[in-house]
Enzyme design. Structure first.
Site, PDB file in Angstrom:
ATOM      1  N   TYR A  27     -48.893 -19.526 -57.912  1.00 51.23           N
ATOM      2  CA  TYR A  27     -48.256 -20.495 -58.809  1.00 51.23           C
ATOM      3  C   TYR A  27     -46.767 -20.632 -58.553  1.00 51.23           C
ATOM      4  O   TYR A  27     -45.979 -20.665 -59.486  1.00 51.23           O
ATOM      5  CB  TYR A  27     -48.479 -20.076 -60.272  1.00 51.23           C
ATOM      6  CG  TYR A  27     -49.867 -20.384 -60.731  1.00 51.23           C
ATOM      7  CD1 TYR A  27     -50.188 -21.662 -61.181  1.00 51.23           C
ATOM      8  CD2 TYR A  27     -50.868 -19.425 -60.690  1.00 51.23           C
ATOM      9  CE1 TYR A  27     -51.472 -21.964 -61.562  1.00 51.23           C
ATOM     10  CE2 TYR A  27     -52.160 -19.736 -61.076  1.00 51.23           C
ATOM     11  CZ  TYR A  27     -52.452 -21.003 -61.515  1.00 51.23           C
ATOM     12  OH  TYR A  27     -53.713 -21.313 -61.886  1.00 51.23           O
ATOM     13  N   TYR A  51     -58.653 -23.693 -69.553  1.00 52.11           N
ATOM     14  CA  TYR A  51     -58.359 -23.066 -68.260  1.00 52.11           C
ATOM     15  C   TYR A  51     -59.299 -21.880 -68.102  1.00 52.11           C
ATOM     16  O   TYR A  51     -59.323 -20.989 -68.954  1.00 52.11           O
ATOM     17  CB  TYR A  51     -56.901 -22.582 -68.169  1.00 52.11           C
ATOM     18  CG  TYR A  51     -56.657 -21.813 -66.901  1.00 52.11           C
ATOM     19  CD1 TYR A  51     -56.497 -22.483 -65.684  1.00 52.11           C
ATOM     20  CD2 TYR A  51     -56.670 -20.421 -66.892  1.00 52.11           C
ATOM     21  CE1 TYR A  51     -56.326 -21.781 -64.504  1.00 52.11           C
ATOM     22  CE2 TYR A  51     -56.490 -19.711 -65.710  1.00 52.11           C
ATOM     23  CZ  TYR A  51     -56.320 -20.394 -64.517  1.00 52.11           C
ATOM     24  OH  TYR A  51     -56.163 -19.698 -63.348  1.00 52.11           O
ATOM     25  N   ASP A  83     -65.474 -17.300 -72.862  1.00 51.37           N
ATOM     26  CA  ASP A  83     -64.541 -16.784 -71.870  1.00 51.37           C
ATOM     27  C   ASP A  83     -63.472 -15.997 -72.624  1.00 51.37           C
ATOM     28  O   ASP A  83     -62.528 -16.576 -73.169  1.00 51.37           O
ATOM     29  CB  ASP A  83     -63.925 -17.932 -71.065  1.00 51.37           C
ATOM     30  CG  ASP A  83     -62.886 -17.440 -70.065  1.00 51.37           C
ATOM     31  OD1 ASP A  83     -62.577 -16.237 -70.068  1.00 51.37           O
ATOM     32  OD2 ASP A  83     -62.371 -18.269 -69.287  1.00 51.37           O
ATOM     33  N   LYS A 123     -58.867  -9.523 -67.107  1.00 51.35           N
ATOM     34  CA  LYS A 123     -57.495  -9.235 -67.542  1.00 51.35           C
ATOM     35  C   LYS A 123     -57.297  -7.852 -68.201  1.00 51.35           C
ATOM     36  O   LYS A 123     -57.047  -6.888 -67.507  1.00 51.35           O
ATOM     37  CB  LYS A 123     -56.992 -10.350 -68.457  1.00 51.35           C
ATOM     38  CG  LYS A 123     -56.767 -11.647 -67.680  1.00 51.35           C
ATOM     39  CD  LYS A 123     -55.765 -12.573 -68.318  1.00 51.35           C
ATOM     40  CE  LYS A 123     -55.357 -13.647 -67.319  1.00 51.35           C
ATOM     41  NZ  LYS A 123     -55.875 -14.984 -67.594  1.00 51.35           N
TER      42      LYS A 123
HETATM   43  C1  LIG Z   1     -56.599 -15.851 -66.554  1.00 47.35           C
HETATM   44  C2  LIG Z   1     -57.838 -16.471 -67.019  1.00 47.35           C
HETATM   45  C3  LIG Z   1     -58.944 -16.614 -66.166  1.00 47.35           C
HETATM   46  C4  LIG Z   1     -58.888 -16.260 -64.717  1.00 47.35           C
HETATM   47  O1  LIG Z   1     -58.722 -14.891 -64.538  1.00 47.35           O
HETATM   48  P1  LIG Z   1     -58.134 -14.317 -63.162  1.00 47.35           P
HETATM   49  O2  LIG Z   1     -58.277 -12.850 -63.289  1.00 47.35           O
HETATM   50  O3  LIG Z   1     -56.706 -14.781 -63.100  1.00 47.35           O
HETATM   51  O4  LIG Z   1     -58.960 -14.898 -62.060  1.00 47.35           O
HETATM   52  C5  LIG Z   1     -60.104 -17.131 -66.686  1.00 47.35           C
HETATM   53  N1  LIG Z   1     -60.184 -17.483 -67.991  1.00 47.35           N
HETATM   54  C6  LIG Z   1     -59.146 -17.360 -68.828  1.00 47.35           C
HETATM   55  C7  LIG Z   1     -59.318 -17.740 -70.248  1.00 47.35           C
HETATM   56  C8  LIG Z   1     -57.938 -16.856 -68.381  1.00 47.35           C
HETATM   57  O5  LIG Z   1     -56.884 -16.781 -69.211  1.00 47.35           O
END
Ligand SMILES: *Cc1c(COP(=O)(O)O)cnc(C)c1O
Length: 417
Positions: A7, A133, A227, A256
């Site tokens: 980024y 996202y 997610d 994460k």
């Molecule tokens: C950061 C994020 C992702 C992607 O995760 P990465 O480990 O960066 O590939 C997917 N979904 C959400 C909601 C996120 O915040």
């Protein structure tokens, strides 16, 4: 340095990154010995603080015991313990490991589509929330809002139907759309971040909206994918955001904060019902997906240590204090600057800085970042949305200081009037 950063606009004249050589608790230290208070949890992954000794030791011990194993042919006690623990916490009993949030989402989408394929049912529509996202791989990009980030790939992304971001002002419209959705027979899945869209600008929404959307999709016979890559591990006031929702997901994505922010690890949890569609001697019904480091034991050890820390009363107290403090700071801000919207959810504090051109490329992003950096605080605004996401190691006075810096910025730039 010929290193291509994520980024990042690489171009002459743009500032070079600082070099970080050490971190501790809520602080990053540069090679010149400067301390920076990390208001981003290192891109939303750090939970308990940088270099937390309990997780660090678990990693060191595991690295000397079992470093890596081919997970298609073997299993190991840490992966088993981790899935068992998370199954108890989420009610989803099967876990598929991957490497990060994007791959956890890819797995979720593939599982949802193949779930219907395996049963000979034709369902091919995927729904997502406006502004979403879900990551940077192709499937994850496809279910994400179309922005400048994905512009170059637009024609290669599969089509998704967008549900309007729920707000009180568009309730009636949303209900109409959901009533139609509930009647349909072509919906495979809905994917959404429950309660809080992170990248979209730290946008919270009420839990009943999640319940409405998930309820309609369930009526239509589709699967619900939560997610929780960002919202997981306490970002919304509970360990998982769906803990606050009545409609539970069939599939849940974690990454994460899963390892407390130490190592990359993705996990897609699915219900017994979903897994059953793959339980068959028929080769075409297996899920042909895997990554070299699937269920890496060292990453699993970090994730288990993270969960153990969450079980400590001390962690719970720290967490509650953090949540309370951020809510207080948001209240104070609203009282003082009614023209600049401020909100808090869980340990997150956010303000929407006024600008003629809101969005990710709003200039506040650069200006506030360097303003804060000069004052020893690392912030990475999402365009005109300035947020402070502290690790559990943070002290109340550090949160106050971070908000003061944002406030000083609004005063200096004249937008606080
Ligand atoms: C950061 C994020 C992702 C992607 O995760 P990465 O480990 O960066 O590939 C997917 N979904 C959400 C909601 C996120 O915040």
């Amino acid at each position: 340095m010929p290193i291509w950063r994520p980024y990042t606009i690489h171009c002459e004249g743009l500032s070079e990154p600082l070099r970080i050589v050490r971190a501790q608790g809520s602080y990053l230290y540069t090679d010149e010995g400067r301390a920076l208070w990390d208001g981003t949890c290192a891109w939303w992954v750090t939970i308990h603080g940088h270099c937390h000794p309990f997780i660090a030791e678990a990693i060191a011990n595991q690295a000397l015991t079992l470093d890596q194993v081919l997970f298609a042919d073997f299993t190991h006690p840490l992966a088993e313990a981790l899935v068992e623990k998370l199954a108890k916490l989420t009610g989803l009993s099967w876990g598929f490991f991957s490497d990060d949030g994007s791959t956890a989402v890819e797995v979720a989408i593939k599982v949802a589509l193949q779930y219907f394929y395996n049963q000979g049912e034709k369902r091919n529509r995927i729904l997502a929330l406006e502004g979403a996202y879900h990551g940077d791989t192709f499937g994850a990009m496809s279910v994400s809002h179309r922005t400048l980030f994905t512009q170059a790939f637009r024609e290669f992304l599969f089509e998704v139907e967008w549900i309007p971001f729920p707000r009180d002002q568009n309730e009636a419209n949303l209900l109409n759309i959901l009533n139609e959705i509930a009647q349909r027979k072509d919906i495979a899945a809905f994917i959404g971040e429950p309660l809080l869209q992170g990248t979209a600008g730290m946008r919270p929404y009420a839990s009943h909206y999640w319940d409405w959307i998930a309820g309609a999709v369930r009526k239509a016979g589709g699967l619900i994918i939560a997610d929780e890559v960002f919202t997981g591990f306490g970002r919304t006031g509970t360990l998982f955001a769906v803990d606050q929702c009545k409609e539970k997901p069939d599939i849940l994505c974690l990454a994460k904060g899963l390892t407390g922010g130490f190592l990359p690890l993705g996990l897609t949890l699915v219900s017994e019902k979903v897994f059953e569609a793959f339980y068959s001697p028929e080769p075409s019904k297996a899920l042909y997906h895997g990554h070299s480091y699937t269920a890496n034991p060292i990453a699993c050890a970090a994730a288990l240590a993270n969960l153990t820390l969450w079980e400590q009363p001390d962690t719970v107290i720290r967490y509650r204090n953090l949540v309370r403090k951020q809510a207080e700071l948001a209240d104070l801000w609203r009282a003082r600057y009614p023209a600049i919207p401020a909100w808090s959810i869980g340990p997150l504090f956010a303000v929407a800085l006024p600008t003629p051109a809101p969005g990710y490329f709003a200039e506040h992003r650069y200006k506030l970042k360097s303003f804060a950096m000069e004052r020893g605080i690392f912030l990475r605004p999402l365009g005109n949305i300035a947020y402070i996401l502290p690790a559990l190691s943070s002290l109340p006075e550090e949160l106050e200081r971070a908000v003061e810096v944002v406030e000083a910025y609004t005063v200096e730039t004249g937008i606080s009037v």
